[in-house]
Enzyme design. Structure first.
Site, PDB file in Angstrom:
ATOM      1  N   LEU A 168      43.577  65.209  76.010  1.00  8.78           N
ATOM      2  CA  LEU A 168      44.130  63.993  75.377  1.00  8.78           C
ATOM      3  C   LEU A 168      44.323  64.249  73.884  1.00  8.78           C
ATOM      4  O   LEU A 168      43.561  63.773  73.048  1.00  8.78           O
ATOM      5  CB  LEU A 168      43.205  62.791  75.625  1.00  8.78           C
ATOM      6  CG  LEU A 168      43.732  61.428  75.193  1.00  8.78           C
ATOM      7  CD1 LEU A 168      45.056  61.095  75.856  1.00  8.78           C
ATOM      8  CD2 LEU A 168      42.695  60.335  75.492  1.00  8.78           C
ATOM      9  N   GLY A 169      45.354  65.003  73.565  1.00 12.82           N
ATOM     10  CA  GLY A 169      45.716  65.254  72.176  1.00 12.82           C
ATOM     11  C   GLY A 169      46.942  64.441  71.834  1.00 12.82           C
ATOM     12  O   GLY A 169      47.177  63.376  72.407  1.00 12.82           O
ATOM     13  N   ARG A 170      47.752  64.974  70.922  1.00 14.45           N
ATOM     14  CA  ARG A 170      48.929  64.211  70.472  1.00 14.45           C
ATOM     15  C   ARG A 170      49.891  63.921  71.619  1.00 14.45           C
ATOM     16  O   ARG A 170      50.377  62.792  71.770  1.00 14.45           O
ATOM     17  CB  ARG A 170      49.685  65.017  69.419  1.00 14.45           C
ATOM     18  CG  ARG A 170      48.923  65.229  68.129  1.00 14.45           C
ATOM     19  CD  ARG A 170      49.799  66.087  67.233  1.00 14.45           C
ATOM     20  NE  ARG A 170      49.281  66.213  65.893  1.00 14.45           N
ATOM     21  CZ  ARG A 170      48.655  67.292  65.433  1.00 14.45           C
ATOM     22  NH1 ARG A 170      48.427  68.324  66.237  1.00 14.45           N
ATOM     23  NH2 ARG A 170      48.242  67.349  64.193  1.00 14.45           N
ATOM     24  N   ILE A 171      50.174  64.930  72.446  1.00 11.26           N
ATOM     25  CA  ILE A 171      51.140  64.736  73.536  1.00 11.26           C
ATOM     26  C   ILE A 171      50.520  63.869  74.633  1.00 11.26           C
ATOM     27  O   ILE A 171      51.167  62.961  75.162  1.00 11.26           O
ATOM     28  CB  ILE A 171      51.638  66.093  74.080  1.00 11.26           C
ATOM     29  CG1 ILE A 171      52.431  66.820  72.982  1.00 11.26           C
ATOM     30  CG2 ILE A 171      52.487  65.905  75.334  1.00 11.26           C
ATOM     31  CD1 ILE A 171      52.813  68.256  73.318  1.00 11.26           C
ATOM     32  N   ARG A 218      37.331  68.970  76.261  1.00  9.61           N
ATOM     33  CA  ARG A 218      36.079  69.716  76.153  1.00  9.61           C
ATOM     34  C   ARG A 218      34.949  68.789  75.703  1.00  9.61           C
ATOM     35  O   ARG A 218      33.832  68.881  76.142  1.00  9.61           O
ATOM     36  CB  ARG A 218      36.223  70.891  75.184  1.00  9.61           C
ATOM     37  CG  ARG A 218      36.317  72.202  75.943  1.00  9.61           C
ATOM     38  CD  ARG A 218      36.707  73.329  75.041  1.00  9.61           C
ATOM     39  NE  ARG A 218      37.966  73.041  74.351  1.00  9.61           N
ATOM     40  CZ  ARG A 218      38.525  73.855  73.482  1.00  9.61           C
ATOM     41  NH1 ARG A 218      37.950  75.007  73.188  1.00  9.61           N
ATOM     42  NH2 ARG A 218      39.668  73.553  72.901  1.00  9.61           N
ATOM     43  N   ARG A 277      50.829  74.686  79.817  1.00  7.78           N
ATOM     44  CA  ARG A 277      51.114  76.109  80.002  1.00  7.78           C
ATOM     45  C   ARG A 277      50.866  76.474  81.455  1.00  7.78           C
ATOM     46  O   ARG A 277      49.933  75.967  82.080  1.00  7.78           O
ATOM     47  CB  ARG A 277      50.197  76.970  79.116  1.00  7.78           C
ATOM     48  CG  ARG A 277      50.596  77.012  77.656  1.00  7.78           C
ATOM     49  CD  ARG A 277      51.919  77.766  77.445  1.00  7.78           C
ATOM     50  NE  ARG A 277      52.353  77.791  76.061  1.00  7.78           N
ATOM     51  CZ  ARG A 277      53.193  76.914  75.506  1.00  7.78           C
ATOM     52  NH1 ARG A 277      53.677  75.914  76.225  1.00  7.78           N
ATOM     53  NH2 ARG A 277      53.548  77.040  74.247  1.00  7.78           N
ATOM     54  N   ASP A 337      56.874  72.045  84.517  1.00  7.79           N
ATOM     55  CA  ASP A 337      57.828  72.482  83.498  1.00  7.79           C
ATOM     56  C   ASP A 337      57.476  73.868  82.987  1.00  7.79           C
ATOM     57  O   ASP A 337      58.225  74.448  82.211  1.00  7.79           O
ATOM     58  CB  ASP A 337      57.831  71.478  82.331  1.00  7.79           C
ATOM     59  CG  ASP A 337      58.906  71.781  81.291  1.00  7.79           C
ATOM     60  OD1 ASP A 337      60.048  72.117  81.703  1.00  7.79           O
ATOM     61  OD2 ASP A 337      58.629  71.693  80.081  1.00  7.79           O
ATOM     62  N   GLU A 364      56.803  82.990  83.212  1.00  6.40           N
ATOM     63  CA  GLU A 364      58.176  82.534  82.910  1.00  6.40           C
ATOM     64  C   GLU A 364      59.044  83.694  82.457  1.00  6.40           C
ATOM     65  O   GLU A 364      58.566  84.561  81.727  1.00  6.40           O
ATOM     66  CB  GLU A 364      58.119  81.471  81.809  1.00  6.40           C
ATOM     67  CG  GLU A 364      57.416  80.212  82.270  1.00  6.40           C
ATOM     68  CD  GLU A 364      57.211  79.199  81.145  1.00  6.40           C
ATOM     69  OE1 GLU A 364      57.818  79.341  80.078  1.00  6.40           O
ATOM     70  OE2 GLU A 364      56.435  78.277  81.364  1.00  6.40           O
ATOM     71  N   HIS A 368      61.041  74.989  81.645  1.00  7.74           N
ATOM     72  CA  HIS A 368      60.340  74.825  80.354  1.00  7.74           C
ATOM     73  C   HIS A 368      61.236  74.112  79.324  1.00  7.74           C
ATOM     74  O   HIS A 368      61.625  74.698  78.319  1.00  7.74           O
ATOM     75  CB  HIS A 368      59.878  76.187  79.802  1.00  7.74           C
ATOM     76  CG  HIS A 368      58.813  76.064  78.758  1.00  7.74           C
ATOM     77  ND1 HIS A 368      57.845  77.021  78.551  1.00  7.74           N
ATOM     78  CD2 HIS A 368      58.567  75.087  77.844  1.00  7.74           C
ATOM     79  CE1 HIS A 368      57.053  76.643  77.560  1.00  7.74           C
ATOM     80  NE2 HIS A 368      57.469  75.475  77.109  1.00  7.74           N
TER      81      HIS A 368
HETATM   82  C1  8YV Z   1      59.083  75.382  73.331  1.00  5.11           C
HETATM   83  C2  8YV Z   1      56.611  74.873  73.708  1.00  5.11           C
HETATM   84  O1  8YV Z   1      59.773  75.587  74.501  1.00  5.11           O
HETATM   85  O2  8YV Z   1      55.971  73.797  71.717  1.00  5.11           O
HETATM   86  C3  8YV Z   1      55.663  74.564  72.613  1.00  5.11           C
HETATM   87  O3  8YV Z   1      54.548  75.101  72.651  1.00  5.11           O
HETATM   88  O4  8YV Z   1      56.251  75.458  74.653  1.00  5.11           O
HETATM   89  C4  8YV Z   1      58.012  74.389  73.629  1.00  5.11           C
HETATM   90  O5  8YV Z   1      58.161  73.350  72.741  1.00  5.11           O
HETATM   91  C5  8YV Z   1      58.674  76.668  72.779  1.00  5.11           C
HETATM   92  O6  8YV Z   1      58.079  76.501  71.540  1.00  5.11           O
HETATM   93  C6  8YV Z   1      59.835  77.604  72.583  1.00  5.11           C
HETATM   94  O7  8YV Z   1      59.371  78.780  72.036  1.00  5.11           O
END
Ligand code: 8YV
Length: 312
Positions: free
Chosen positions: A152-155, A175, A232, A256, A261, A279
């Site tokens: 639960l951070g900014r996103i 954590r 990730r 995503d 990848e 992604h």
């Molecule tokens: C981008 C990301 O696709 O911010 C990140 O960590 O994974 C995405 O916003 C990435 O930064 C592109 O290199």
């Protein structure tokens, strides 16, 4: 006055390259015939580095840049950057926080809605002429469901804000417990997965979260549960995910990001209970422009005042 030198690890947009070159003497590492040999010979000449969450900066590269002072990275992920080694040397690291929160959270909501209401799957059904033969099977409701946030951070907080419009109950796993959060804390990820209808991953990547979403966690989420990953690929054990989706242990997945990848496991491509995206969490015109501007602003702030604007 001559322009400050910048080493850039990998390419961004043409617009970014143009703007960077306007203010800096840019060396494109990816264009060198042998990048590591180039670094060995010329690495000492760089104090500034531009990179991205995708291209990062490895410990090996860092070791070949003995005079490096600042890293300005495009994106918020830093699992590809040798952060500890850089910090030991007092190198400042900046990323591009906040400007991408909304778009990544929007996408997470989109994945939740798609995987439960089966938007893409029902569209595939329609296009294939299925509707002419019968109705599409019933899907599952999104509103009012239980949302478990991992990280639960900014996103994560931006996802929660959106979920409140869907009357969702929220709990989270970090954590450690946040002091100022109104949401229920689950110290154990397995407990969160047992409770949740949706498990949304918005945590950091790297060693600290590697495969924390394993077979057990997926089984706890269950046959009606859905996992959404906008963090990730490394956070989920992808083989365990494929197995859980194939045998119905898990209801669905909206992904995503992937472990290797742009390779996506063949087995996922043939499943109908997953949505797979390349992604694109931050990939809108508006957000990518702001990310580019922040990479440039961080470099400029370091050159002018010795301090990046948005340090890690
Ligand atoms: C981008 C990301 O696709 O911010 C990140 O960590 O994974 C995405 O916003 C990435 O930064 C592109 O290199």
């Amino acid at each position: 006055m001559s322009k400050p030198k910048v080493l850039q690890i990998g390419p961004l947009t043409d617009r970014f390259q143009h703007n960077l070159a306007e203010h800096y003497d840019v060396t494109a590492l990816w264009q060198q015939a042998d990048p590591q040999a180039f670094l060995k010979e010329h690495g000492a000449g760089f104090e500034l580095l531009a990179t991205s969450a995708r291209f990062g900066c490895s410990a090996e590269q860092l070791a070949a840049l003995p005079n490096l002072k600042a890293i300005s990275s495009f994106g918020v992920g830093y699992d590809s950057i040798a952060v500890d080694a850089a910090r030991d040397r007092g190198i400042q690291i900046s990323t591009t926080p906040d400007v991408l929160n909304d778009c990544v959270a929007d996408l997470a909501m989109g994945l939740m809605i798609d995987t439960s209401r089966k938007l893409a799957a029902s569209e595939r059904f329609l296009r294939a002429g299925g509707w002419l033969k019968g109705n599409f099977p019933l899907a599952r409701r999104v509103s009012g469901k239980r949302l478990g946030i991992v990280g639960l951070g900014r996103i994560g907080q931006a996802v929660v804000k959106r979920a409140s419009g869907f009357d969702m109950e929220v709990r989270y796993h970090n954590r450690s417990k946040l002091n100022d959060s109104p949401y229920g804390y689950e110290a154990n990820l397995l407990d969160l997965a047992h409770w949740a209808d949706f498990l949304v991953l918005t945590c950091v990547g790297g060693a600290s979260t590697h495969h924390i979403v394993n077979a057990q966690v997926l089984a706890a989420l269950g046959p009606k549960g859905i996992v959404i990953n906008v963090a990730r690929g490394s956070v989920i054990d992808e083989q365990a995910l494929v197995a859980a989706l194939q045998d119905g242990t898990l209801g669905g997945a909206g992904l995503d990001v992937f472990e290797a990848e742009p390779q996506v496991p063949e087995a996922l491509l043939s499943l109908d209970n997953v949505m797979l995206l390349p992604h694109v969490g931050s990939a809108t015109e508006e957000t990518r422009l702001q990310m580019e501007e922040l990479v440039l602003a961080n470099l400029a702030a370091f050159v002018e005042r010795g301090q990046v604007l948005t340090p890690l």
